[in-house]
Design a protein around this motif. Structure first.
Motif, PDB file in Angstrom:
ATOM      1  N   ALA A  12       0.734  -0.512  -0.194  1.00  0.00           N
ATOM      2  CA  ALA A  12      -0.178   0.016  -0.226  1.00  0.00           C
ATOM      3  C   ALA A  12       0.933   1.939  -0.319  1.00  0.00           C
ATOM      4  N   LEU A  13       1.821   1.109   0.712  1.00  0.00           N
ATOM      5  CA  LEU A  13       2.652   2.414   0.951  1.00  0.00           C
ATOM      6  C   LEU A  13       3.440   2.447  -0.880  1.00  0.00           C
ATOM      7  N   GLU A  14       4.316   1.515  -0.987  1.00  0.00           N
ATOM      8  CA  GLU A  14       4.503   1.184  -2.348  1.00  0.00           C
ATOM      9  C   GLU A  14       3.802   2.412  -3.647  1.00  0.00           C
ATOM     10  N   GLN A  15       2.435   1.483  -3.552  1.00  0.00           N
ATOM     11  CA  GLN A  15       1.572   1.904  -4.187  1.00  0.00           C
ATOM     12  C   GLN A  15       1.698   3.641  -4.481  1.00  0.00           C
ATOM     13  N   LYS A  16       0.979   3.951  -3.353  1.00  0.00           N
ATOM     14  CA  LYS A  16       1.124   4.981  -2.986  1.00  0.00           C
ATOM     15  C   LYS A  16       1.993   5.813  -2.908  1.00  0.00           C
ATOM     16  N   ARG A  17       3.281   5.732  -2.915  1.00  0.00           N
ATOM     17  CA  ARG A  17       4.686   6.430  -3.196  1.00  0.00           C
ATOM     18  C   ARG A  17       4.729   6.993  -4.619  1.00  0.00           C
ATOM     19  N   ASP A  18       4.410   5.263  -5.836  1.00  0.00           N
ATOM     20  CA  ASP A  18       4.401   5.345  -6.662  1.00  0.00           C
ATOM     21  C   ASP A  18       3.625   6.912  -7.574  1.00  0.00           C
ATOM     22  N   ILE A  68       5.656   8.433   3.887  1.00  0.00           N
ATOM     23  CA  ILE A  68       6.527   6.835   3.193  1.00  0.00           C
ATOM     24  C   ILE A  68       7.620   6.345   3.455  1.00  0.00           C
ATOM     25  N   GLU A  69       8.448   7.117   2.801  1.00  0.00           N
ATOM     26  CA  GLU A  69       9.857   6.353   2.754  1.00  0.00           C
ATOM     27  C   GLU A  69       9.931   6.158   3.940  1.00  0.00           C
ATOM     28  N   ALA A  70      10.285   6.684   5.048  1.00  0.00           N
ATOM     29  CA  ALA A  70      10.126   6.221   6.489  1.00  0.00           C
ATOM     30  C   ALA A  70       9.730   5.398   7.020  1.00  0.00           C
ATOM     31  N   ALA A  71       8.495   5.087   6.450  1.00  0.00           N
ATOM     32  CA  ALA A  71       7.337   4.200   6.435  1.00  0.00           C
ATOM     33  C   ALA A  71       7.961   2.429   5.879  1.00  0.00           C
ATOM     34  N   PRO A  99      -1.713   4.564   6.714  1.00  0.00           N
ATOM     35  CA  PRO A  99       0.242   4.012   6.875  1.00  0.00           C
ATOM     36  C   PRO A  99       1.006   4.185   7.052  1.00  0.00           C
ATOM     37  N   TRP A 100       1.258   5.479   6.720  1.00  0.00           N
ATOM     38  CA  TRP A 100       2.340   6.061   6.928  1.00  0.00           C
ATOM     39  C   TRP A 100       3.306   6.451   8.543  1.00  0.00           C
ATOM     40  N   THR A 101       1.849   6.303   9.090  1.00  0.00           N
ATOM     41  CA  THR A 101       1.644   6.965  10.491  1.00  0.00           C
ATOM     42  C   THR A 101       2.848   6.600  11.419  1.00  0.00           C
ATOM     43  N   SER A 102       3.327   7.419  12.368  1.00  0.00           N
ATOM     44  CA  SER A 102       4.711   6.787  13.546  1.00  0.00           C
ATOM     45  C   SER A 102       3.837   6.939  14.560  1.00  0.00           C
TER      46      SER A 102
END
Ligand SMILES: [Zn+2]
Length: 113
Positions: A12-18, A68-71, A99-102
């Motif tokens: 999901a994160l990679e998709q969002k990043r892309d 996102i990258e940090a996640a 999903p990218w929350t820390s």
């Protein structure tokens, strides 16, 4: 968190990043975005509002991209889903929404209070 869930979040994160990296012309959906507050912008020129809006979107993109990258990095080093403040597990429901929350919801609320 089990590996299957991690894999899903990573996808999901990679998709969002892309979607951010590959579609600069499209306006992303921000309804799941936290920390959209960026109140330092001052509209000095009222006749170029559109430029300001685009600039603002770009800044949010850059910020989100970093998050996102940090996640994804946290998935790699095994700390994904752990609150960076209190070190408790972040609820899966929250991770699904952001999903990218820390930080967990309790710490997030404390922070913004
Ligand atoms: Zn916390």
């Amino acid at each position: 968190m089990n590996k299957r869930d991690l894999k899903k979040f990573r996808a999901a994160l990679e998709q969002k990043r892309d979607s951010i990296v590959n579609a600069p012309g499209k306006k992303p959906h921000w309804e799941n975005m936290e920390d959209t507050r960026h109140g330092d912008f001052v509209d000095q020129a009222s006749d170029d509002n559109e430029v300001h809006v685009n600039l603002r979107l770009l800044q949010i993109d850059a910020k989100l991209l970093r998050a996102i990258e940090a996640a994804i990095e946290r998935i790699d080093n095994g700390t994904y889903g752990i609150c960076s403040v209190c070190e408790e597990e972040i609820s899966v429901a929250r991770l699904k929404a952001v999903p990218w929350t820390s930080v967990c919801i309790a710490c997030k609320e404390k922070k913004s209070a």
